[in-house]
Design a protein around this motif. Sequence first.
Motif, mmCIF file in Angstrom:
data_model
loop_
_atom_site.group_PDB
_atom_site.id
_atom_site.type_symbol
_atom_site.label_atom_id
_atom_site.label_comp_id
_atom_site.label_asym_id
_atom_site.label_seq_id
_atom_site.Cartn_x
_atom_site.Cartn_y
_atom_site.Cartn_z
ATOM 1 N N THR A 11 -7.878 22.194 10.863
ATOM 2 C CA THR A 11 -7.075 22.790 11.935
ATOM 3 C C THR A 11 -5.795 21.981 12.062
ATOM 4 O OG1 THR A 11 -8.103 21.360 13.584
ATOM 5 C CG2 THR A 11 -9.124 23.529 13.222
ATOM 6 N N ILE A 12 -4.805 22.573 12.747
ATOM 7 C CA ILE A 12 -3.548 21.852 12.970
ATOM 8 C C ILE A 12 -3.001 22.189 14.356
ATOM 9 C CG2 ILE A 12 -2.197 23.683 11.815
ATOM 10 C CD1 ILE A 12 -0.343 21.319 10.844
ATOM 11 N N ALA A 13 -2.505 21.178 15.041
ATOM 12 C CA ALA A 13 -1.886 21.373 16.350
ATOM 13 C C ALA A 13 -0.394 21.624 16.135
ATOM 14 C CB ALA A 13 -2.107 20.146 17.229
ATOM 15 N N VAL A 14 0.121 22.712 16.714
ATOM 16 C CA VAL A 14 1.511 23.111 16.488
ATOM 17 C C VAL A 14 2.203 23.349 17.830
ATOM 18 C CG1 VAL A 14 3.029 24.767 15.326
ATOM 19 C CG2 VAL A 14 0.771 24.284 14.383
ATOM 20 N N VAL A 39 5.936 15.573 12.792
ATOM 21 C CA VAL A 39 4.844 15.154 13.686
ATOM 22 C C VAL A 39 5.410 14.205 14.721
ATOM 23 C CG1 VAL A 39 2.779 15.516 12.287
ATOM 24 C CG2 VAL A 39 4.154 13.459 11.928
ATOM 25 N N ALA A 40 4.981 14.380 15.961
ATOM 26 C CA ALA A 40 5.528 13.558 17.037
ATOM 27 C C ALA A 40 4.494 13.360 18.139
ATOM 28 C CB ALA A 40 6.795 14.187 17.610
ATOM 29 N N PRO A 41 3.791 12.242 18.090
ATOM 30 C CA PRO A 41 2.973 11.853 19.248
ATOM 31 C C PRO A 41 3.901 11.305 20.315
ATOM 32 C CG PRO A 41 2.921 10.118 17.612
ATOM 33 C CD PRO A 41 3.770 11.226 17.034
ATOM 34 N N SER A 42 3.408 11.110 21.499
ATOM 35 C CA SER A 42 4.207 10.470 22.532
ATOM 36 C C SER A 42 4.633 9.085 22.019
ATOM 37 C CB SER A 42 3.405 10.360 23.825
ATOM 38 O OG SER A 42 2.128 9.809 23.583
ATOM 39 N N ILE A 72 5.317 15.437 31.745
ATOM 40 C CA ILE A 72 3.899 15.338 31.411
ATOM 41 C C ILE A 72 3.711 16.090 30.091
ATOM 42 C CG2 ILE A 72 2.968 17.411 32.569
ATOM 43 C CD1 ILE A 72 1.085 15.324 34.010
ATOM 44 N N GLU A 73 2.738 15.675 29.267
ATOM 45 C CA GLU A 73 2.629 16.250 27.923
ATOM 46 C C GLU A 73 2.285 17.737 27.955
ATOM 47 O OE1 GLU A 73 0.939 13.758 29.097
ATOM 48 O OE2 GLU A 73 1.106 11.991 27.822
ATOM 49 N N SER A 74 2.430 18.354 26.775
ATOM 50 C CA SER A 74 2.159 19.783 26.652
ATOM 51 C C SER A 74 0.696 20.105 26.943
ATOM 52 C CB SER A 74 2.508 20.247 25.235
ATOM 53 O OG SER A 74 1.721 19.553 24.275
ATOM 54 N N MET A 117 -7.847 22.385 26.018
ATOM 55 C CA MET A 117 -8.256 21.058 25.563
ATOM 56 C C MET A 117 -7.564 19.943 26.335
ATOM 57 S SD MET A 117 -8.672 21.573 21.465
ATOM 58 C CE MET A 117 -7.928 20.009 21.328
ATOM 59 N N ARG A 118 -6.342 20.227 26.812
ATOM 60 C CA ARG A 118 -5.629 19.221 27.612
ATOM 61 C C ARG A 118 -4.765 19.962 28.606
ATOM 62 N NH1 ARG A 118 -1.351 15.125 24.792
ATOM 63 N NH2 ARG A 118 -0.064 17.005 24.661
ATOM 64 N N PRO A 119 -4.979 19.773 29.907
ATOM 65 C CA PRO A 119 -4.047 20.369 30.857
ATOM 66 C C PRO A 119 -2.690 19.692 30.685
ATOM 67 C CG PRO A 119 -5.664 18.972 32.014
ATOM 68 C CD PRO A 119 -6.012 18.941 30.542
ATOM 69 N N ALA A 157 -10.363 16.781 20.641
ATOM 70 C CA ALA A 157 -9.087 16.224 21.103
ATOM 71 C C ALA A 157 -9.311 14.743 21.348
ATOM 72 C CB ALA A 157 -8.616 16.910 22.372
ATOM 73 N N PRO A 158 -9.211 13.956 20.280
ATOM 74 C CA PRO A 158 -9.571 12.541 20.403
ATOM 75 C C PRO A 158 -8.737 11.818 21.444
ATOM 76 C CG PRO A 158 -9.177 13.173 18.116
ATOM 77 C CD PRO A 158 -8.711 14.305 18.965
ATOM 78 N N GLY A 159 -7.486 12.246 21.607
ATOM 79 C CA GLY A 159 -6.624 11.610 22.597
ATOM 80 C C GLY A 159 -7.123 11.837 24.008
ATOM 81 N N MET A 160 -8.093 12.706 24.150
ATOM 82 C CA MET A 160 -8.599 13.011 25.472
ATOM 83 C C MET A 160 -9.786 12.129 25.837
ATOM 84 S SD MET A 160 -6.355 14.963 26.164
ATOM 85 C CE MET A 160 -6.907 15.196 27.852
ATOM 86 N N LEU A 161 -10.135 11.181 25.002
ATOM 87 C CA LEU A 161 -11.194 10.247 25.382
ATOM 88 C C LEU A 161 -10.705 9.444 26.576
ATOM 89 C CD1 LEU A 161 -12.297 9.205 21.802
ATOM 90 C CD2 LEU A 161 -13.346 10.877 23.326
HETATM 91 O O1 TXA Z 1 4.050 17.060 24.964
HETATM 92 C C1 TXA Z 1 3.507 16.682 23.922
HETATM 93 O O2 TXA Z 1 2.583 17.311 23.396
HETATM 94 C C2 TXA Z 1 4.031 15.382 23.282
HETATM 95 C C3 TXA Z 1 5.465 15.634 22.818
HETATM 96 C C4 TXA Z 1 6.050 14.439 22.107
HETATM 97 O O3 TXA Z 1 5.532 16.789 22.013
HETATM 98 N N1 TXA Z 1 3.187 14.970 22.215
HETATM 99 C C5 TXA Z 1 1.947 14.479 22.433
HETATM 100 O O4 TXA Z 1 1.298 14.046 21.292
HETATM 101 O O5 TXA Z 1 1.428 14.400 23.537
HETATM 102 P P1 TXA Z 1 0.033 13.089 21.315
HETATM 103 O O6 TXA Z 1 -0.181 12.691 19.911
HETATM 104 O O7 TXA Z 1 0.256 11.992 22.294
HETATM 105 O O8 TXA Z 1 -1.133 14.011 21.756
HETATM 106 C C6 TXA Z 1 -1.589 15.015 20.858
HETATM 107 C C7 TXA Z 1 -3.000 15.401 21.183
HETATM 108 C C8 TXA Z 1 -3.990 14.300 20.880
HETATM 109 O O9 TXA Z 1 -4.899 14.250 21.971
HETATM 110 C C9 TXA Z 1 -4.690 14.786 19.631
HETATM 111 O O10 TXA Z 1 -6.013 14.345 19.566
HETATM 112 C C10 TXA Z 1 -4.617 16.283 19.785
HETATM 113 O O11 TXA Z 1 -3.343 16.499 20.331
HETATM 114 N N2 TXA Z 1 -4.695 16.984 18.488
HETATM 115 C C11 TXA Z 1 -3.786 16.998 17.497
HETATM 116 N N3 TXA Z 1 -4.222 17.732 16.451
HETATM 117 C C12 TXA Z 1 -5.420 18.213 16.783
HETATM 118 C C13 TXA Z 1 -6.366 19.045 16.134
HETATM 119 N N4 TXA Z 1 -6.172 19.551 14.916
HETATM 120 N N5 TXA Z 1 -7.504 19.326 16.791
HETATM 121 C C14 TXA Z 1 -7.707 18.846 18.017
HETATM 122 N N6 TXA Z 1 -6.855 18.061 18.706
HETATM 123 C C15 TXA Z 1 -5.726 17.742 18.092
#
Ligand code: TXA
Length: 334
Positions: free
Chosen positions: A119-122, A142-145, A181-183, A195-197, A229-233
């Motif tokens: 899967t891919i987050a877009v 790709v851009a995490p916070s 606040i994030e997406s 998966m994430r509010p 959503a590992p970032g949601m731990l």
């Molecule tokens: O607002 C936002 O989304 C910000 C800006 C910079 O765009 N980005 C952001 O990215 O918050 P990050 O990496 O901090 O959070 C991305 C979240 C993580 O919790 C990650 O686990 C989840 O998205 N994620 C990414 N790809 C995934 C996938 N294929 N399946 C499940 N969760 C995924």
Amino acid sequence: MTVPLKTPVLKTGAAAVEEATRLLAAGGLVAFPTETVYGLGADATNGRAVARLYEAKGRPSFNPLIAHVVDLKAAQALGRLNAKAARLAKTFWPGPLTMVLPKAAKCRVSDLATAGLDTIAVRVPDHKVARDILAGFGKPVVAPSANRSGHVSPTRAEHVQADLAGRIDLIIDGGPTPVGIESTIIACLEEPVLMRPGGVPRAAIERVLGQKLAYAPSGFLRGNDAPLAPGMLPSHYAPRTRLRLNVDRVAPAEALLLFGSGLPPGGKTAAKTLNLSARGDLIEAAANLFSHLRALDAVGASAIAVVPIPAEGLGEAINDRLARAAAPRPVSTR
Ligand code: TXA
Ligand code: MG
């Protein structure tokens, strides 16, 4: 005294965007504003650049990244949108919505960026700087916070500098990010799941889909070991100072985070007080959340006391981030 390493900062403008795309093409790491928070961008198709990004953030590489693209057509080259996903894209893109989609066969995003998932987050962001970079670069980014993994997300260029100075190649300063606040993340694999509010309130999405959304914050994806959503731990979005939520009384030497016009007993003696929104506006509160948390964290108080925040609208995402910031966490995520 040692002088801390700095990363170059450019104010927004054509020169900054040009430098950003040049660096991205060379495998560099560029922090730039989006409408939600500052992102740390890397060429999504370049495995070495993505590896550097995980390293710079101190992020575990099993936590996948969001691929950012300029429009729906570019999104379709990465993931497959079912009818409901297409409706959400049409309504909320560009904007603070991320969709987790089945990876398209022609998707060229590095496996490291998706943590080997199918899967891919877009996301298609709605911020001029982000959009100019994506259009100029012409490939997914790709851009995490743009914070150290597990720390509070950055809503100003100075926050990025504080967390990542010397570890990345460029910071583009576009001022404070408007949403703050994030997406919102919706998995659109079969039925949509929250998966994430985040920046798009749940109710707005439910209205468009005509259905209630199930919530799967830390579920596991189809039986394998990769977190959905590992970032949601729990240990995410953490300041160093302990948080005390839903307080009705402030203890001596605590810092205080307010919402609305009320002041709880003991509030007058707080070490420092900031208000998310004195007029009780949740949109303003979301925009202020992370910078207020950082500012109160800097006081070195015994704790940060937080008054109750209503749960409706963006309040769901605000309460989610506060709960995570208050959760006990292992030292390694800080
Ligand atoms: O607002 C936002 O989304 C910000 C800006 C910079 O765009 N980005 C952001 O990215 O918050 P990050 O990496 O901090 O959070 C991305 C979240 C993580 O919790 C990650 O686990 C989840 O998205 N994620 C990414 N790809 C995934 C996938 N294929 N399946 C499940 N969760 C995924
Ligand atoms: Mg993050």
